[in-house]
Write an enzyme that holds these catalytic residues in place. Structure first.
Site, PDB file in Angstrom:
ATOM      1  N   ASP A 133      -4.216  10.146 -10.449  1.00 30.62           N
ATOM      2  CA  ASP A 133      -4.589   8.891  -9.805  1.00 30.62           C
ATOM      3  C   ASP A 133      -4.152   8.933  -8.339  1.00 30.62           C
ATOM      4  O   ASP A 133      -2.980   9.150  -8.050  1.00 30.62           O
ATOM      5  CB  ASP A 133      -3.895   7.730 -10.517  1.00 30.62           C
ATOM      6  N   LYS A 137      -4.456   2.602  -2.148  1.00 29.51           N
ATOM      7  CA  LYS A 137      -3.882   1.558  -1.304  1.00 29.51           C
ATOM      8  C   LYS A 137      -2.489   1.958  -0.830  1.00 29.51           C
ATOM      9  O   LYS A 137      -1.682   2.470  -1.605  1.00 29.51           O
ATOM     10  CB  LYS A 137      -3.824   0.235  -2.068  1.00 29.51           C
TER      11      LYS A 137
END
Length: 237
Positions: A133, A137
């Site tokens: 992952d 952000k």
């Protein structure tokens, strides 16, 4: 430990189909790694009998197609797959059943770093971290797997000359990983030319996530790093 586990969210998405659930209940108990209650190293001899010649670890194996392929094509090698999500574990078990993989393989259902902290020094020959992952952000960058702390763990666990394989299709994560891997004294990037990091070796099969990225127009990068010989150096954050 709890803070790490909380970064993943839910362990399971949609309910498993009946066949996958039955396979999970049948096969996982024979393969699952349970950490000892007492704070002591988890020796490979406790996981494999007989002890294999080599030991590979895949962190976050997703659907399991890469791990199942490696298990089927590397006789004499033991495999540990670490995955936090139950759905991924059930999918891997289905892959193993379909392929009839005979290689010794064990599964850790949880945060791989909890397992890694209990393994002894210089025990792994190869580690795979494929398309983790990217946490794009900025406020979530601390959740990325490639951190100095994790690289210190890998440096301790990999044998001299052992290999770390990392893949991502996220340009921001690639820059992040390259900076930290290049800065770490234990790892040497195995690259001979500009195209090397865009090509997978023959023994690196594609994953479904990679195929999805390519269809979406995202170009993956494939990094191979060698563990430098030890010089009585202690790596710590």
């Amino acid at each position: 430990m709890a803070a790490r586990r909380n970064t993943y969210g839910r362990r399971q998405g949609r309910p498993l189909r009946a066949g996958r659930k039955a396979l999970l209940e049948e096969a996982l108990p024979r393969l699952e790694i349970t950490l000892p209650e007492e704070e002591r190293p988890l020796r490979p001899q406790e996981l494999f009998d007989p002890l294999p010649e080599r030991l590979f670890l895949e962190i976050g194996f997703g659907g399991g197609e890469h791990l199942a392929w490696q298990a089927a094509h590397n006789p004499g090698t033991g495999f540990i797959g670490a995955e936090y999500f139950v759905t991924g574990v059930a999918t891997l078990l289905g892959q193993l059943r379909e392929r009839g993989a005979e290689a010794p393989l064990r599964i850790y259902l949880g945060d791989a770093r909890d397992l890694m902290e209990r393994l002894p020094d210089a025990v792994l020959d190869r580690v795979f971290i494929l398309f983790p992952d990217p946490w794009p952000k900025k406020r979530h960058h601390k959740r990325r797997l490639i951190q100095r702390e994790t690289l210190d763990l890998l440096a301790r666990l990999l044998k001299d000359g052992g290999e770390l394989r990392f893949a991502t299709d996220d340009p921001g994560y690639l820059s992040w990983a390259l900076q930290r891997l290049s800065d770490h004294p234990a790892f040497a990037w195995q690259v001979a030319g500009p195209a090397d990091w865009r090509l997978r070796p023959d023994d690196w099969p594609p994953t479904r996530y990679e195929e999805k990225a390519l269809k979406a127009g995202r170009r993956p990068a494939y990094l191979r790093l060698r563990r430098r010989p030890r010089k009585n150096t202690c790596y710590s954050s």
